[in-house]
Scaffold this motif. Structure first.
Motif, PDB file in Angstrom:
ATOM      1  N   CYS A  84       0.847  -1.194   0.000  1.00 53.30           N
ATOM      2  CA  CYS A  84       0.000   0.000   0.000  1.00 53.30           C
ATOM      3  C   CYS A  84       0.876   1.235   0.000  1.00 53.30           C
ATOM      4  CB  CYS A  84      -0.919   0.041   1.208  1.00 53.30           C
ATOM      5  SG  CYS A  84      -1.768   1.635   1.332  1.00 53.30           S
TER       6      CYS A  84
ATOM      7  N   ARG B 217       0.116   4.369   0.331  1.00 57.64           N
ATOM      8  CA  ARG B 217      -0.166   5.396   1.343  1.00 57.64           C
ATOM      9  C   ARG B 217       0.439   5.003   2.690  1.00 57.64           C
ATOM     10  NH1 ARG B 217      -2.858   9.942   1.947  1.00 57.64           N
ATOM     11  NH2 ARG B 217      -4.123  10.423   3.791  1.00 57.64           N
ATOM     12  N   GLN B 218       0.239   3.769   3.056  1.00 58.60           N
ATOM     13  CA  GLN B 218       0.820   3.285   4.302  1.00 58.60           C
ATOM     14  C   GLN B 218       2.346   3.429   4.268  1.00 58.60           C
ATOM     15  OE1 GLN B 218       0.826  -0.996   5.141  1.00 58.60           O
ATOM     16  NE2 GLN B 218      -0.369  -0.551   6.982  1.00 58.60           N
TER      17      GLN B 218
ATOM     18  N   PRO C  27      -4.370   3.894  -2.371  1.00 57.58           N
ATOM     19  CA  PRO C  27      -4.294   3.091  -3.599  1.00 57.58           C
ATOM     20  C   PRO C  27      -5.664   3.029  -4.272  1.00 57.58           C
ATOM     21  CG  PRO C  27      -4.252   1.683  -1.651  1.00 57.58           C
ATOM     22  CD  PRO C  27      -4.180   3.085  -1.163  1.00 57.58           C
TER      23      PRO C  27
ATOM     24  N   PRO D  49      -5.974  -2.845  -0.543  1.00 58.28           N
ATOM     25  CA  PRO D  49      -5.155  -4.047  -0.355  1.00 58.28           C
ATOM     26  C   PRO D  49      -5.907  -5.089   0.483  1.00 58.28           C
ATOM     27  CG  PRO D  49      -4.265  -2.182   0.875  1.00 58.28           C
ATOM     28  CD  PRO D  49      -5.445  -1.684   0.140  1.00 58.28           C
TER      29      PRO D  49
ATOM     30  N   THR E  37      -3.705  -6.159   5.770  1.00 59.57           N
ATOM     31  CA  THR E  37      -2.888  -4.955   5.721  1.00 59.57           C
ATOM     32  C   THR E  37      -3.620  -3.768   6.331  1.00 59.57           C
ATOM     33  OG1 THR E  37      -1.877  -5.795   3.710  1.00 59.57           O
ATOM     34  CG2 THR E  37      -1.557  -3.470   4.166  1.00 59.57           C
ATOM     35  N   CYS E  38      -4.872  -3.605   5.954  1.00 57.08           N
ATOM     36  CA  CYS E  38      -5.636  -2.462   6.469  1.00 57.08           C
ATOM     37  C   CYS E  38      -5.978  -2.635   7.950  1.00 57.08           C
ATOM     38  CB  CYS E  38      -6.911  -2.268   5.663  1.00 57.08           C
ATOM     39  SG  CYS E  38      -6.591  -1.856   3.948  1.00 57.08           S
TER      40      CYS E  38
ATOM     41  N   CYS F 238      -3.500  -0.970  10.000  1.00 54.51           N
ATOM     42  CA  CYS F 238      -2.997   0.320   9.528  1.00 54.51           C
ATOM     43  C   CYS F 238      -3.646   1.450  10.327  1.00 54.51           C
ATOM     44  CB  CYS F 238      -3.329   0.465   8.041  1.00 54.51           C
ATOM     45  SG  CYS F 238      -2.905   2.078   7.402  1.00 54.51           S
TER      46      CYS F 238
ATOM     47  N   LEU G  35      -4.070   4.388   9.518  1.00 57.65           N
ATOM     48  CA  LEU G  35      -4.789   5.361   8.704  1.00 57.65           C
ATOM     49  C   LEU G  35      -6.189   4.874   8.382  1.00 57.65           C
ATOM     50  CD1 LEU G  35      -1.855   6.133   6.244  1.00 57.65           C
ATOM     51  CD2 LEU G  35      -2.471   7.363   8.322  1.00 57.65           C
ATOM     52  N   ARG G  36      -6.537   3.694   8.901  1.00 52.45           N
ATOM     53  CA  ARG G  36      -7.797   3.061   8.464  1.00 52.45           C
ATOM     54  C   ARG G  36      -9.038   3.811   8.954  1.00 52.45           C
ATOM     55  NH1 ARG G  36      -5.807   0.171  12.702  1.00 52.45           N
ATOM     56  NH2 ARG G  36      -7.146  -0.674  14.335  1.00 52.45           N
TER      57      ARG G  36
ATOM     58  N   CYS H  76      -9.896   6.454   5.345  1.00 51.41           N
ATOM     59  CA  CYS H  76      -9.080   6.178   4.161  1.00 51.41           C
ATOM     60  C   CYS H  76     -10.013   5.908   2.999  1.00 51.41           C
ATOM     61  CB  CYS H  76      -8.186   4.966   4.415  1.00 51.41           C
ATOM     62  SG  CYS H  76      -7.264   4.482   2.959  1.00 51.41           S
TER      63      CYS H  76
ATOM     64  N   ALA I 287      -9.623   4.576   0.231  1.00 54.10           N
ATOM     65  CA  ALA I 287      -9.486   3.336  -0.532  1.00 54.10           C
ATOM     66  C   ALA I 287     -10.396   2.240   0.008  1.00 54.10           C
ATOM     67  CB  ALA I 287      -8.034   2.854  -0.493  1.00 54.10           C
ATOM     68  N   LEU I 288     -10.863   2.419   1.217  1.00 50.46           N
ATOM     69  CA  LEU I 288     -11.627   1.347   1.850  1.00 50.46           C
ATOM     70  C   LEU I 288     -13.035   1.248   1.277  1.00 50.46           C
ATOM     71  CD1 LEU I 288     -10.583   2.037   5.542  1.00 50.46           C
ATOM     72  CD2 LEU I 288      -9.749   0.226   4.038  1.00 50.46           C
TER      73      LEU I 288
END
Ligand code: SF4
Lengths: 744, 313
Positions: free
Chosen positions: B35, B37-38, B283, B287, B291-292, B295, B297-298, B301, B303-304
């Motif tokens: 990822c 961003r991560q 992303p 992912p 991974t998330c 993370c 930042l979850r 985010c 992307a989620l």
């Protein structure tokens, strides 16, 4: 490959020859080599070429060569240059490519190499230690060390003896003096402990000798031993002890295998040691270098005693000045066995600037004392490309500091307008303190900005006063101490003021962003429902990231400048969480607990310690790192400290703050206090006053020698008088004769 | 006007030389691929994660394994030379490493994880030790290579000599090992296959770095999935899922390595273009959940596909 082939290749690449002195350094064979390199003499290049010679001509295994520099950045730069040459050499000698791997070279700061080598060699005495950085060491001592915490009058004799460490202005409490009823406060004691303990290790103090000394040295030992015991108990190691452990490691079987090798390529032993910036070496580092090369004598040191700047880090320029004697004493060789090479050709500055700073340093009687400089040092010889008949050494003045600043800004503006320079980044303003206050960088930065010239001064504003850092801290505190009851119990008003400032900042933001205030309020509510003495599900960094997920932080975290500071703040939180509770190794204060007596609040003790330890440190500005590495954006004019300018050069250098007299600062006094207790007695002796004076002269010397085309002093009229050390020989007549006044 | 004194000058701006960046195969390239961003936040901008997830497990496995090799070589105590550590000794080493990690605040999340680690190490020691230890050439080998505009860096867990190997002109009789503190990826899902592909690419690049240093490719790469050993106390053979072998003696080896290197180079190009503006957007595709899940930042985010609910203290 033979040496002439190598030198030929270099010439082809560079388009010019090495001078004869440089060539001697590159060609030197075995035995100690003492390179005294003046400013702008191409010493880094010479170090690069000498390394190539060892690898390509002498066919030494790269991993048997150690090269140290003062910063990681300098180390990267050195390696980069070696790699570039290597690739060009491989083009002409492709058969070498599979045989030689320069990545094996051990290049880095001494700290990083000590760490890596001990880990690589699996030194048990260093396994799984947490290396403390400055902030971590501060927090660790604040909470754990007896010297910072003892409440009885036990340490009073020590406070008295080291008065200069325990008195003076304290930014947390706004106090100056202590007495038996009111002992020095914890912040001051923490700062003092750091200086004391680091110095003892860095200056190789013999604890046996200290034991026999009169009071209060017994207390010093007691405090130090307490600190070391606690470090070990919690498996922590500070930077000074990292070096001590390394020195001890060299005597162990694994250490000896590293040092002498075992005939395999994995452990080739240490064949050559090269040290850059040797003038800032401290005694324990000197000992490490001598020990690393005791078997081979192949120690090459490069430096300039006149440019020593780091006494406050334990550096003593003596190591550079007495290198020959140290080799004679340690290796049992004759003085003539030490090769001395002077790199005195200057390729950097306009000849008149070179003559100016060469004259400058020699103009003081204290620099002519025996042992103040390397003996038989030849004058600098300017051979650079810059020449021309213009006032390369000059000064700008004005009635006041503000008018001087104004004239300076006009001048810079004109330089750009008239295409004498292309960008403001071709200038630098050097000064002692870059804080933007009225007596320091303030007027200069303002005058430049008023004329539309951007200034790069990364240390100007306290990092915790920006909206994003202040806002997030305010939100965090609003969650953990919503009624500020713990804050009210905190004594020092400066801590309170800071926190109130953050809270206000947060409130202003929260008014505009209801989601954020909603999160904060809900968090408070959630904590209020947790029963007494219970762990809380999230740790302090979790809270940090939850706040960060809300606007406006969410947007700010993608702003180039703001995100950098927010990232730093997350590091501070992490560091704070990692300092264990006294007596509980492995504990984690990032985990929050509710109080034992009061319902629905975070433990009072936790909150109070958070204010005292962490915020107290932040308020005392313990974060002001003089070493911040500068990468100036091209459209900005950098304002920097002389320390930051080390190793750099600029077409136009402006220096402000000539009106200075030597100060007996604590690093000089501390050095003096331990002088008689060193494992190895020092080879030169000066009084603290003499050292202070020499340091100040070297400080200006470094500033002046950064200039390529023009060195311009900024001196308000009121500063133009004799007796100050920024002026050549302290004499204003001499100064005015050499430096041209630039009219408005 | 005083600037006129300097009118004879016209000082060109020196172009600042761009330094080459060094990229680690695991902590840069693989992380970025996971990822961007991560990676940008925790690998570049210096944010500190709230929990050091998984760190204890991987670290203790690697450090104890290393002790076991040193034991066999007599490096910790000469008297143990050429002796396979006993179960008790494995436990002693384990406890020593665990203690020192704990003193630093790095602990097993729960006691069952601790039990898993001891169990896995003991089985590994008994099962692989006798064949492996005598043939270890080196552990934790640093490999690097200059790729033109960047430097690629990797650490191989272990190099093992395979003396029994048949005549191999163009290859070193060497196996490179990489320990994974996980089970074999689940190939029935897309993500599992991608994960395995990444590991294989990693081995191919190690092989290339090995060759640059030593002149020839190694014969094989072995991915060792330690967690497949768990509970297999009576095994006298390596469970088939525990190892995944990458053969380097392969007609298409150059092609394969090139495509792995190309993929890595493309990743580096991407990293550098992000670095240039310090931009680390989420992303386009989320992912895997693992991974998330860890993370920080979850909580916000884009992307989620499914939001994580905000947590309160
Ligand atoms: S939450 Fe997932 S997609 Fe978003 S940054 Fe973290 S790992 Fe990447």
């Amino acid at each position: 490959m033979d040496i002439n082939e190598l030198i030929g290749i270099v010439k082809n690449i560079q388009g010019y020859d090495l001078d004869s002195q440089q060539e001697k350094v590159v060609k030197h064979g075995k035995g100690p080599l003492w390179v005294v390199a003046g400013p702008g003499s191409g010493k880094t290049e010479v170090l690069v070429l000498r390394t190539l010679k060892l690898v390509f001509v002498d066919n030494l295994l790269p991993s048997s060569i150690i090269i140290t520099t003062f910063t990681e950045k300098a180390a990267n730069n050195l390696f980069e240059r070696i790699l570039n040459y290597t690739n060009l050499i491989f083009k002409e000698y492709p058969e070498l490519e599979s045989k030689i791997d320069v990545h094996g070279l051990k290049i880095g700061t001494l700290h990083s190499l000590c760490n890596d080598i001990m880990l690589e060699n699996k030194n048990q005495a260093y396994e799984n230690y947490k290396l403390l950085d400055e902030l971590e060491q501060y927090l660790f001592i604040f909470e754990h060390s007896d010297l910072a915490n003892e409440r009885s009058s036990k340490y009073c004799p020590l406070f008295e003896k080291f008065e200069y460490l325990f008195s003076g202005f304290d930014p947390v409490t706004n106090t100056f003096r202590w007495n038996k009823e009111r002992l020095p406060n914890k912040w001051r004691r923490t700062n003092a402990s750091i200086k004391l303990f680091n110095r003892m290790v860095e200056n190789l103090i013999d604890l046996e000798k200290l034991k026999d000394a009169e009071e209060p040295y017994d207390l010093v030992i007691c405090a130090y031993n307490d600190y070391v015991t606690k470090l070990e108990e919690h498996r922590r190691c500070d930077f000074a002890h990292l070096q001590k452990k390394f020195l001890e490691f060299l005597d162990t079987p694994l250490g000896l295998r590293f040092l002498n090798g075992d005939g395999t390529e994995t452990h080739p032993g240490v064949k050559y040691v090269l040290v850059d910036e040797y003038q800032d070496t401290n005694p324990i580092q000197e000992e490490i270098y001598l020990k690393l090369s005791k078997g081979t004598h192949n120690l090459c040191v490069v430096g300039d005693d006149d440019q020593a700047l780091y006494r406050f880090r334990g550096g003593t320029v003596d190591c550079m000045v007495t290198f020959k004697q140290a080799c004679v004493n340690t290796f049992g060789i004759k003085p003539d066995d030490v090769t001395v090479i002077f790199l005195n050709t200057n390729y950097r500055s306009h000849p008149d600037i070179v003559y100016y700073y060469d004259d400058y340093i020699k103009s003081f009687p204290s620099m002519r004392l025996e042992g103040a400089r390397v003996e038989y040092k030849p004058p600098l010889d300017p051979k650079g490309k810059i020449s021309g008949d213009y006032p390369s050494v000059a000064y700008i003045t004005g009635k006041t500091i503000n008018e001087t600043a104004e004239n300076f800004a006009i001048f810079v503006e004109d330089l750009i307008k008239n295409e004498i320079i292309e960008k403001p980044s071709q200038c630098a303003l050097l000064m002692r303190s870059v804080r933007e206050s009225a007596r320091n960088a303030g007027p200069f930065a303002e005058a430049l900005r008023n004329r539309g010239i951007s200034v790069y001064n990364p240390r100007s504003k306290n990092f915790l006063e920006h909206e994003e850092t202040a806002g997030i801290l305010g939100a965090f505190i609003s969650i953990i101490d919503p009624d500020l009851s713990a804050l009210e119990s905190v004594g020092p008003p400066n801590i309170k003021n800071m926190v109130h400032f953050w809270i206000n900042e947060y409130k202003e933001i929260a008014d505009k962003y209801p989601d954020l205030s909603n999160y904060v309020n809900k968090s408070v509510e959630s904590i209020s429902k947790i029963p007494l003495d219970n762990w809380i599900k999230v740790n302090i960094l979790d809270i940090f990231y939850h706040i960060l997920a809300h606007e406006p932080f969410n947007e700010w975290r993608d702003d180039v400048e703001k995100t950098y500071r927010l990232g730093q703040l997350s590091k501070i939180f992490e560091t704070y969480a990692s300092v264990p509770y006294p007596g509980f190794p492995g504990s984690d204060r990032g985990e929050l607990r509710t109080g034992k007596t009061e319902d629905g609040t975070i433990s009072f003790g936790w909150r109070k310690t958070f204010y005292y330890a962490l915020i107290g440190l932040l308020v005392s500005a313990g974060l002001d790192d003089p070493e911040i590495e500068i990468l100036t954006p091209p459209d900005h004019l950098p304002i920097m400290t002389v320390h930051q300018s080390k190793g750099l050069e600029f077409p136009f250098v402006f220096v402000y703050g000539l009106k200075q007299k030597p100060r007996l600062d604590d690093s000089i006094l501390l050095e003096d206090a331990f002088l008689n207790f060193r494992k190895k007695p020092p080879l030169v002796n000066f009084t603290p006053e003499e050292r202070a004076e020499q340091d100040l002269i070297r400080f200006y010397y470094v500033a002046y020698s950064r200039a390529q085309y023009a060195l311009i002093h900024l001196v308000p009229k009121v500063h133009l008088s004799s007796g100050f050390f920024g002026f050549i020989g302290k004499k204003i007549i001499d100064f005015k004769e050499k430096a041209k006044e630039l009219g408005a | 006007m005083s600037w006129r004194d300097y009118d004879c000058l016209n000082i060109p701006l020196k172009s600042s030389v761009q330094m080459k960046n060094k990229y680690s195969i695991t902590s840069d390239i693989l992380s970025f691929q996971l990822c961007r961003r991560q990676y940008g936040f925790f690998g570049v901008r210096g944010y500190q994660p709230a929990h050091v997830v998984q760190y204890w497990y991987g670290t203790i496995l690697h450090q104890v394994l290393d002790k076991l090799h040193m034991h066999y070589q007599g490096l910790l105590d000469e008297s143990t030379v050429e002796r396979i550590p006993t179960d008790e000794e494995v436990e002693i080493y384990f406890n020593a490493v665990d203690d020192s990690l704990r003193a630093r605040g790095i602990r097993a999340i729960n006691s069952s994880l601790r039990k898993t680690a001891i169990n896995v190490l003991k089985i590994f020691n008994a099962l692989e030790g006798p064949k492996l230890y005598p043939n270890v050439i080196d552990t934790e080998c640093d490999l690097q290579s200059d790729q033109g505009n960047y430097i690629l860096h990797g650490v191989v867990d272990l190099l093992k000599e395979i003396s029994m190997a048949k005549y191999t002109k163009d290859y070193d009789k060497v196996e490179i090992w990489d320990y994974k503190g996980t089970k074999f990826p689940d190939l029935s899902i897309k993500y599992g296959q991608e994960k395995l592909d990444r590991y294989v690419f990693q081995m191919l690049v190690y092989a290339e770095l090995y060759k640059l240093k030593n002149g020839k490719y190694p014969l094989k790469g072995k991915l060792y999935f330690m967690n497949e050993l768990f509970g297999n106390s009576n095994a006298n053979e390596t469970p088939p899922e525990a190892v995944y072998v990458v053969e380097f003696r392969d007609r298409d080896i150059n092609e394969k390595i090139n495509s792995a290197l190309n993929l890595f180079s493309n990743t580096v190009t991407e990293i550098e273009s992000n670095l240039k503006y310090d931009r680390w957007d989420p992303p386009e595709q989320q992912p895997d959940k693992e991974t998330c899940d860890i993370c920080d930042l979850r909580w916000n985010c884009s992307a989620l596909t499914k939001k994580y609910p905000m947590r309160y203290p």
